[in-house]
Design an enzyme around this catalytic site. Structure first.
Site, PDB file in Angstrom:
ATOM      1  N   LYS A 111       0.909  -1.192   0.121  1.00 41.94           N
ATOM      2  CA  LYS A 111      -0.169   0.045  -0.182  1.00 41.94           C
ATOM      3  C   LYS A 111       0.926   1.218  -0.030  1.00 41.94           C
ATOM      4  CE  LYS A 111      -4.090  -2.284   1.939  1.00 41.94           C
ATOM      5  NZ  LYS A 111      -4.978  -2.277   2.948  1.00 41.94           N
ATOM      6  N   LYS A 191      -7.857  -9.145 -12.331  1.00 42.59           N
ATOM      7  CA  LYS A 191      -8.487  -9.771 -11.197  1.00 42.59           C
ATOM      8  C   LYS A 191      -9.413  -8.720 -10.754  1.00 42.59           C
ATOM      9  CE  LYS A 191      -8.373 -11.334  -6.363  1.00 42.59           C
ATOM     10  NZ  LYS A 191      -7.402 -11.621  -5.209  1.00 42.59           N
ATOM     11  N   LYS A 194     -12.219  -3.375  -6.700  1.00 45.30           N
ATOM     12  CA  LYS A 194     -12.578  -2.043  -6.557  1.00 45.30           C
ATOM     13  C   LYS A 194     -11.436  -0.959  -7.034  1.00 45.30           C
ATOM     14  CE  LYS A 194     -14.301  -2.532  -2.246  1.00 45.30           C
ATOM     15  NZ  LYS A 194     -14.567  -3.973  -1.905  1.00 45.30           N
TER      16      LYS A 194
END
Length: 327
Positions: A111, A191, A194
């Site tokens: 992240k 894949k 969101k």
């Protein structure tokens, strides 16, 4: 029955990837495990900063779970924030957790690499996750292979606590690796996620669902030309139909004279048929917010009864003298 626990973040609208990747298995395992399922709304605060979106997403997840068949008579469904003992235990666990363990987290590093602001919550996310799991003496935690490290961290933290205080207090949960989980391709072939903006949402209004399905990326082959039978459309279609129907679509692609538009219409019909009952149940549930509140209230009461006992014992082990729950 062994106890199974799983949480899901309210970070947006659930989609086919969420359903086939996890939710379907939870629902199918309701009679096999004592299930504890919660909306991880505390966890979502590491990245979600819009209160109205958090509230809406939380409500939608509960509606989706119930509409899809999660039975509150068979499992415990609750909000993480309704059981503050999760956060209380995470502080106790923080004081036995090495900083290096947090810094090695794959999810944290990924992240940060993607540009997310490195707040403390993002760094210590696995400690709260460990508290979520350990406070209920969970036997198994359903995880995909990419999530296994977080469970390993929870086990490491539990062992560190047990060793530091010379107790066998926290049960070491086992991963329930769901080997046959479907990896659902998104509208762009990656894949479904969101974060990629490539989702198909099973409870979207029909016009929105149609738009999502029709946006599936294909090549520019002409209508009459034979086509690759293993394209994005057919890979999603096979999740909803029998093997025979799936092979029929593949055969039509290979024969030619069958356009991507035709296939997308068949896929849309298959999705609507598959979720027909669930979509109807969801519409009824939306009209009955009192029922949703009651489900969450009962779930929180049951979860807190277990969590309070565990945190009271944990506080005694570490030497804290507060014990209001037993007075």
């Amino acid at each position: 029955m062994k106890r199974s626990l799983s949480g899901i973040q309210p970070s947006g609208t659930l989609h086919l990837g969420n359903y086939f990747g996890a939710m379907k298995q939870f629902i199918e395992n309701q009679d096999k495990y004592e299930g504890f399922y919660f909306v991880a709304d505390y966890h979502s605060l590491t990245s979600l900063t819009k209160p109205e979106l958090l509230r809406e997403s939380t409500k939608n997840i509960i509606l989706d779970y119930l509409a899809l068949g999660l039975d509150p008579e068979k499992c415990t469904l609750f909000l993480q924030s309704d059981v503050p003992e999760h956060v209380e235990l995470s502080w106790l666990l923080s004081n036995v957790t090495p900083v290096g363990l947090m810094e090695r987290g794959h999810s944290y590093k990924d992240k940060i690499a993607k540009g997310l602001f490195p707040n403390t919550g993002l760094l210590t996310y696995p400690i709260l996750m460990a508290a979520d799991i350990l406070i209920y003496d969970s036997d198994v935690v359903p995880v995909g292979k990419d999530q296994k490290q977080h469970l390993e961290m929870a086990r490491d933290i539990a062992m560190k606590f047990n060793q530091q205080y010379g107790v066998e207090f926290f049960k070491l949960p086992e991963p329930l690796i769901m080997e046959n989980l479907a990896v659902v391709p998104g509208t762009d072939g990656q894949k479904m996620s969101k974060s990629y903006g490539n989702t198909i949402n099973m409870f979207a209004p029909k016009n929105v669902l149609k738009k999502q399905v029709m946006s599936i990326v294909t090549d520019s082959a002409e209508l009459e030309a034979p086509k690759n039978p293993d394209n994005n459309i057919s890979q999603i279609y096979k999740l909803f139909v029998s093997e025979e129907k799936y092979q029929e679509m593949r055969a039509k692609f290979m024969a030619g004279g069958y356009g991507y538009g035709h296939a997308k219409k068949e896929l849309l019909e298959a999705i609507l048929e598959y979720f027909k009952d669930a979509r109807a149940r969801r519409e009824e549930l939306e009209k009955n917010p009192e029922y949703i509140e009651e489900v969450l209230r009962k779930g929180a009461l049951k979860a807190r009864e277990i969590a309070r006992k565990k945190i009271t014992e944990a506080k005694q082990i570490v030497g804290l003298m507060g014990n209001v729950y037993n007075k």
